[in-house]
Design a protein around this motif. Structure first.
Motif, PDB file in Angstrom:
ATOM      1  N   ALA A  18      54.681  33.706  35.161  1.00 13.32           N
ATOM      2  CA  ALA A  18      54.990  33.821  33.740  1.00 13.32           C
ATOM      3  C   ALA A  18      53.957  34.783  33.157  1.00 13.32           C
ATOM      4  N   VAL A  19      54.380  36.016  32.892  1.00 16.57           N
ATOM      5  CA  VAL A  19      53.482  37.064  32.393  1.00 16.57           C
ATOM      6  C   VAL A  19      53.580  37.089  30.877  1.00 16.57           C
ATOM      7  N   LEU A  20      52.436  36.910  30.210  1.00 17.13           N
ATOM      8  CA  LEU A  20      52.376  36.901  28.762  1.00 17.13           C
ATOM      9  C   LEU A  20      51.678  38.151  28.244  1.00 17.13           C
ATOM     10  N   ALA A  56      52.002  36.584  44.423  1.00 20.11           N
ATOM     11  CA  ALA A  56      52.333  36.643  43.001  1.00 20.11           C
ATOM     12  C   ALA A  56      52.065  38.038  42.432  1.00 20.11           C
ATOM     13  N   LEU A  57      50.904  38.592  42.717  1.00 19.21           N
ATOM     14  CA  LEU A  57      50.566  39.926  42.208  1.00 19.21           C
ATOM     15  C   LEU A  57      51.494  40.992  42.795  1.00 19.21           C
ATOM     16  N   ARG A  58      51.797  40.890  44.078  1.00 23.27           N
ATOM     17  CA  ARG A  58      52.689  41.849  44.730  1.00 23.27           C
ATOM     18  C   ARG A  58      54.083  41.792  44.126  1.00 23.27           C
ATOM     19  N   GLU A  69      46.805  39.892  35.368  1.00 23.35           N
ATOM     20  CA  GLU A  69      45.659  39.061  35.743  1.00 23.35           C
ATOM     21  C   GLU A  69      46.127  37.611  35.764  1.00 23.35           C
ATOM     22  N   ILE A  70      45.993  36.961  36.899  1.00 23.55           N
ATOM     23  CA  ILE A  70      46.397  35.558  36.989  1.00 23.55           C
ATOM     24  C   ILE A  70      45.363  34.695  36.269  1.00 23.55           C
ATOM     25  N   ALA A  99      49.977  34.346  33.840  1.00 26.83           N
ATOM     26  CA  ALA A  99      49.234  35.600  33.940  1.00 26.83           C
ATOM     27  C   ALA A  99      49.273  36.350  32.618  1.00 26.83           C
ATOM     28  N   ARG A 100      48.272  37.206  32.444  1.00 27.25           N
ATOM     29  CA  ARG A 100      48.211  38.112  31.304  1.00 27.25           C
ATOM     30  C   ARG A 100      48.597  39.512  31.770  1.00 27.25           C
ATOM     31  N   TRP A 101      49.353  40.216  30.946  1.00 23.05           N
ATOM     32  CA  TRP A 101      49.646  41.626  31.180  1.00 23.05           C
ATOM     33  C   TRP A 101      48.336  42.401  31.096  1.00 23.05           C
ATOM     34  N   VAL A 102      48.115  43.308  32.032  1.00 26.65           N
ATOM     35  CA  VAL A 102      46.925  44.155  32.035  1.00 26.65           C
ATOM     36  C   VAL A 102      47.300  45.600  31.733  1.00 26.65           C
ATOM     37  N   SER A 103      48.292  46.140  32.471  1.00 28.09           N
ATOM     38  CA  SER A 103      48.685  47.528  32.258  1.00 28.09           C
ATOM     39  C   SER A 103      50.053  47.801  32.848  1.00 28.09           C
ATOM     40  N   GLY A 104      50.616  48.927  32.429  1.00 30.76           N
ATOM     41  CA  GLY A 104      51.891  49.388  32.941  1.00 30.76           C
ATOM     42  C   GLY A 104      53.015  49.176  31.960  1.00 30.76           C
TER      43      GLY A 104
END
Length: 147
Positions: A18-20, A56-58, A69-70, A99-104
């Protein structure tokens, strides 16, 4: 092509994230069975030799093009799809992270037919598994508490 996950002899380990980003959560529309065309959080099967966090990151990177970032583990749930006779057609043990959005910039890749950011207040109108809604709500609380 055969689906080796169909009618498995044992459950497969899957990850979900779950990316926030602020008050928004990232959703993907699945492109492949067992939940084709349904909205969900990014994720997929763990590969041999990788940890669940690495998986998860992949999966997020492959399906959405994002770096995240988890923050933590939300829950472990069972995803079981049964046929008309009650046999397990698909069986996943799902390890879900916040997880938090970092970039992209979000883009649909690999197993995603579409990707979009959705305000958490708009989730009720999106057709998805109730467990996904619960995971997203718990992840949002976790991310907010980790600031």
């Amino acid at each position: 092509m055969t689906d080796d996950r169909l009618y498995p002899e044992r459950p497969f380990v899957g990850v979900g994230v779950a990316v926030l980003r602020g008050s928004d959560v990232l959703l993907i529309r699945r492109a492949k069975p067992p939940v084709s065309d349904r909205w969900s959080i990014p994720g997929g099967a763990q590969e041999i030799g990788e940890t669940v966090r690495e998986a998860a990151l992949r999966e997020v990177a492959e399906e959405t093009g994002l770096a995240v970032e988890i923050v933590g583990l939300v829950d472990v749930v069972d995803g079981i799809t049964r046929d008309a006779e009650g046999r397990a057609r698909y069986h996943y043990t799902l390890v879900d992270f916040a997880a938090r959005w970092v970039s992209g910039e979000a883009r649909a890749g690999s197993d995603a037919a579409a990707v979009r950011w959705v305000g958490r207040d708009a989730l009720a109108a999106i057709p998805m598994w109730d467990e996904t809604r619960r995971i997203v709500a718990a992840a949002a609380e976790m991310v907010a508490g980790a600031r």
